[in-house]
Structure formats: C-alpha cells, structure tokens
Motif scaffolding. Sequence first.
Motif, mmCIF file in Angstrom:
data_model
loop_
_atom_site.group_PDB
_atom_site.id
_atom_site.type_symbol
_atom_site.label_atom_id
_atom_site.label_comp_id
_atom_site.label_asym_id
_atom_site.label_seq_id
_atom_site.Cartn_x
_atom_site.Cartn_y
_atom_site.Cartn_z
ATOM 1 N N LEU A 46 0.978 -1.198 0.185
ATOM 2 C CA LEU A 46 0.159 0.115 -0.023
ATOM 3 C C LEU A 46 0.910 1.486 -0.008
ATOM 4 C CD1 LEU A 46 -3.311 0.325 2.020
ATOM 5 C CD2 LEU A 46 -1.996 2.129 0.793
ATOM 6 N N ASN A 47 0.442 2.382 0.083
ATOM 7 C CA ASN A 47 1.243 3.820 -0.158
ATOM 8 C C ASN A 47 1.410 4.931 0.982
ATOM 9 O OD1 ASN A 47 0.686 2.454 -2.328
ATOM 10 N ND2 ASN A 47 -0.083 4.039 -3.615
ATOM 11 N N GLU A 48 2.253 5.791 0.753
ATOM 12 C CA GLU A 48 2.456 6.832 1.710
ATOM 13 C C GLU A 48 3.769 7.777 1.320
ATOM 14 O OE1 GLU A 48 3.385 5.246 5.698
ATOM 15 O OE2 GLU A 48 5.039 6.505 5.450
ATOM 16 N N GLN A 104 10.504 -1.032 6.302
ATOM 17 C CA GLN A 104 9.443 -0.806 7.018
ATOM 18 C C GLN A 104 9.317 0.561 7.621
ATOM 19 O OE1 GLN A 104 8.392 -3.168 10.805
ATOM 20 N NE2 GLN A 104 7.318 -4.276 9.417
ATOM 21 N N GLU A 105 10.411 0.887 8.258
ATOM 22 C CA GLU A 105 10.336 2.287 8.907
ATOM 23 C C GLU A 105 10.401 3.375 7.878
ATOM 24 O OE1 GLU A 105 13.967 4.775 11.717
ATOM 25 O OE2 GLU A 105 14.279 2.818 11.013
ATOM 26 N N GLN A 106 10.798 3.367 6.585
ATOM 27 C CA GLN A 106 10.530 4.400 5.430
ATOM 28 C C GLN A 106 9.115 4.416 5.390
ATOM 29 O OE1 GLN A 106 12.903 4.293 2.134
ATOM 30 N NE2 GLN A 106 14.227 2.751 3.020
ATOM 31 N N MET A 107 8.325 3.341 5.083
ATOM 32 C CA MET A 107 6.897 3.246 4.865
ATOM 33 C C MET A 107 6.157 3.926 6.222
ATOM 34 S SD MET A 107 4.857 2.852 2.326
ATOM 35 C CE MET A 107 6.186 1.839 1.402
ATOM 36 N N ASP A 108 6.647 3.371 7.480
ATOM 37 C CA ASP A 108 5.794 4.058 8.609
ATOM 38 C C ASP A 108 6.037 5.647 8.829
ATOM 39 O OD1 ASP A 108 5.125 1.542 9.648
ATOM 40 O OD2 ASP A 108 6.766 1.612 11.246
ATOM 41 N N GLU A 109 7.194 6.118 8.323
ATOM 42 C CA GLU A 109 7.037 7.752 8.147
ATOM 43 C C GLU A 109 6.627 8.028 7.084
ATOM 44 O OE1 GLU A 109 11.370 8.625 7.755
ATOM 45 O OE2 GLU A 109 11.785 8.022 9.901
ATOM 46 N N LEU A 110 6.256 7.529 5.985
ATOM 47 C CA LEU A 110 5.681 8.047 4.701
ATOM 48 C C LEU A 110 4.136 8.005 5.079
ATOM 49 C CD1 LEU A 110 5.520 8.940 1.817
ATOM 50 C CD2 LEU A 110 5.670 6.595 1.059
ATOM 51 N N LEU A 111 3.544 6.980 5.765
ATOM 52 C CA LEU A 111 2.122 6.680 6.009
ATOM 53 C C LEU A 111 1.947 7.902 7.045
ATOM 54 C CD1 LEU A 111 -0.291 5.153 6.174
ATOM 55 C CD2 LEU A 111 0.532 3.707 8.114
#
Length: 531
Positions: A198-200, A258-265
């Motif tokens: 999914l996206n962020e 995963q950490e990048q995606m958490d920040e993007l989200l």
Amino acid sequence: MFAKAFRVKSNTAIKGSDRRKLRADVTAAFPTLGTDQVSELIPGKEDLNIVKLYAHKGDAVTVYMSGGNPILFELEKNLYPTVYTLWSYPDLLPTFTTWPLVLEKLVGGADLMLPGLVVPPAGLPQVQKGDLCAIALVGNRAPMAIGVATMSTVEMLTSGLKGRGFSVLHTFQDHLWRSGDKSSPPSIVPLVPDPADLNEEKVDPALQGDLRALTLEGEEMENGEVHQAHGEKSPPEASEDTSVRTLSQDSKDSKPLQEQMDELLQQCFLHALKCRVKKADLPLLTSTLLGSHMFSCCPEGQQLDIKKSSYKKLSKFLQHMQQEQIIQVKELSKGVESIVSVDWKHPRKGSTLEGREVRTIIIDYAKKNDLVDANNKNLVKLDPILSDCILEKNEQHTVTKLPWDCLLSRCLEKLQPAYQMTFPGKDPVVKKGKIYPIDITLAQRAYNKKVTVVRNLETYGLDPSSVAAILQQRCQASTTVTPAPGAKDSLQVQIQGNQVHHLSQLLLEEYRLPRKHIQGLENAPKPGKKK
C-alpha cells in the motif's frame, strides 16, 4: 447493459465443435482457470445453450447458458463471465469493493464512480485501463457486478479517486441475472490482507512543516556513547504530485523499508489532515481519508503501501493516531469506521532529533524561504512560523530579525528534554525528561563507619542486585539493595566502606560508560589513605 429487458433472437443447443472452441476461448480469456475448472465451467455432456439477443440499446450479445443459468456472454468478440460464474470462481477477476447503496445505482444502469470505491487496507488491485474487473460489496467477496476499468490503478490514485472508474456491463439483479434461476449471492468472507503492499509520503529534507513539531530535546546513548538529541520531528509538507515509485532498500534513505513506510504513512496522514480534510467533511469514512486524501498527498516518486508498514492495516494505524489523541474514530454503522473529530492543534510529535539535525532543519528552512538578510548574512528575518515558534508575546511586533546563534539557541531552548538508550541486541528506548547520571556518594553510619551508596543504575540498563553481588565479591564487603529515597520504582546499592575505586573500574572499564554520566568518582580514596 442489461438494466432493461432485452430481446431474444435465438436459443439453440451448442454443437460439439463450438463447445471445444468455447473451452479454448475461455482458457485464453481467463488463464488463471485450470483445466479442471474450465471443464467444470464448460461440461462435456451436460446441456449448453447459445442464446443470441439484442440489448435494449441494440447491442448484439451472445449468451452461453448452462444448467439454466447464464454463465458467459460475448460482446464484440470479447468474453465476459456472469455473476453466477463469478460466485463459483470469485478470484477470477481483480475485485474492487463498494457500498451496498451503490449497487442500487449500478443495477439501474449507472457506471461505478471512483468516490464510491472502498479502499481496503491492502490497497486497490493493480489494473490497467481496459481490464475486466469484478465489483463486490463491503463484507462479502462475492462479486455483484462486472465492468471495464476506464483508467489504471495508478491513474485512479493520482486523480484522488475522482471521476468515472468502471463502465459497468452486468450486475446482480439485472435482466441477464433474471434469465437464470435468480439465486442470491453466496456469502464469501473477505480475504485477510497478507502483509505486503500500500502507499505513503516521504519527508522532504527542508523544514516545510510547522516548527512547533520540534518538541523534544535529549540525549541518545548507543553502546556506551551518549549523543545530544533534540526535538520530535513532524514530517514536513510534501509535493502534491503523486507519480508512483515504490520505496526500496536501495533508496538513498538508509533506514529499513518498513521504517521508511511508517514515516511515509504518517506524513501522508498529517498532510491530508492539515491541507485537505476540512471540519465540514467530518464524520469522514476512514476509507475515504485513505483513498481520496492520503494517496494524493504521497510525494512524487513514492508509493504509499500500508502492508509494507509495521501497521499492516489502516485500522491499526488509525488506532495508533487515536491513542496519540490526534483523531477520534467511531463505528457509526456496523463494520464501517469513520473519523468523527480531529485535534487540529495537536503538536504532531514524531521521532527524536539530535541538536545538529535541529540546526540543519532551521538553516535549510531559512535559506529555502529566503529569510537570510541580504545586507547582513548573520541575521535571519522572522516569518510568521518562526515568530510564533520562538518569540515571546511582547516581542511579536517588535523583533523582526535575530542573529543565527540567537535563533538556534532559542529554538533549542523551546524543546522538551528526552534521551534515547540503545544497548546491543535491544531496541532503542526513548524516555522523556533529562538523563540523570549514576550518583555515587559516601555516607556516615553508626560508629563512624563509611558506606558507599550508588543510585540510578537502572537508567543505564544495570541491575542493582547484580552490581551489588559483583561488588560484594570484589570488595569483600557487605552490600544491601534498598529502595532509593524520593525515587519511584528505583533501587540503591549500599556497600560497606569507601568502594568508589572498585565502582570506577566496574563502570568505566568493564561497562564502558562515559565518565560524564557518573557523578561522585572524585570521592575515591587517595593512594595510601585508609578507606
């Protein structure tokens, strides 16, 4: 297409050669079907009829009937499954989800508009313009309609889920469905999203967000090294252009995916609340927040993908945001969650910042917004954001510029202290407040006996009982562990005699703690002096 009654031209039994050709056509049109499934759909000996008809708009359609139900129809040499077939093979086509009320419009002949889509935690299926798709309802994976995508998934997301998404050809309860046994759809439980996509949105290096987000100051300890850290970071605003590229481990950002995606989200979420969602939009469906607002906030070159985040599901992420008191989520109707309130003034805290990072952010912000005084490079002009962040009320209309060192020191002074501890093999732990040193003191007891008292060992990951046992053996002196006076849930170690020298060896040489985080080492007995 079948919203109104059609006119039947002919109804004949299929020939053997046509049956074999139909099997070949089905295999070519739907390659995901196995040989057994094709044989099951187009049986070898059971009755199979070909019905030629004209739809109410004059389109010539060929329908294949088996067991009294229409199973396939052909339009302009393209083969399409009916809902009866899709109920037996629900995964035959990429499936999009909408609301039950929308189905009424589709049955009446309407196309499916993108605002009617429900975006699941796993994200929308990946399709291209012209692809055949199934349409299901919330809570049931059984397809209720089929249609042709008018744009790709990427284009849908880029549009902010606005406009016409699917040209609907056939639905449950339309006249083609009525030509069969009129059975109701089965109840098929939606698939549990598997943790993958999914996206962020990604953080711009310049400070474009509100400087109030810098709300933590502290120190970070890593393998015996303690580094000054300041602030909690609210990701700054990002570009509204949403061309797509998935984050990867090969990105310039060295953080795990995963950490990048958490920040993007979190960035997409905060950007959507700040720039797109209005108070009048509340209550707002959580699916609408994601599909219509968060996706469109994803910066250029990145793709928001919740399944690649640590949350895996939108509901878990929003639950975390609710715990942070940014939003309030309620289930206004069964199984459907909505955001009912937003704390627009929430400070939006994030990860800690070291002092040098705070300085870099402020310097970049000043340069990017042309705040450096043209006549004196040592002065910075204060825009409304900087003024609101660092000036006192009585300075708001009198102070318009500050020297660099004054600006930076004021920003750091406004931040709340915190510290982060990192030990080998363990996750970092961030705690608010100042980090206090290990405190070593000498005390006088009965009969003029000296004792060494050690406090605050737990802060540095040291077990007071273990330290007491080691010292008892090395010093050949009695030790006790008791609650530390005035400190909640903290213990102190007491050793008979002046044992500061042994403590110094243990803490500095074996545990390798920085000297500046140990207080009282100067109390060690001088060489030759009796303890």
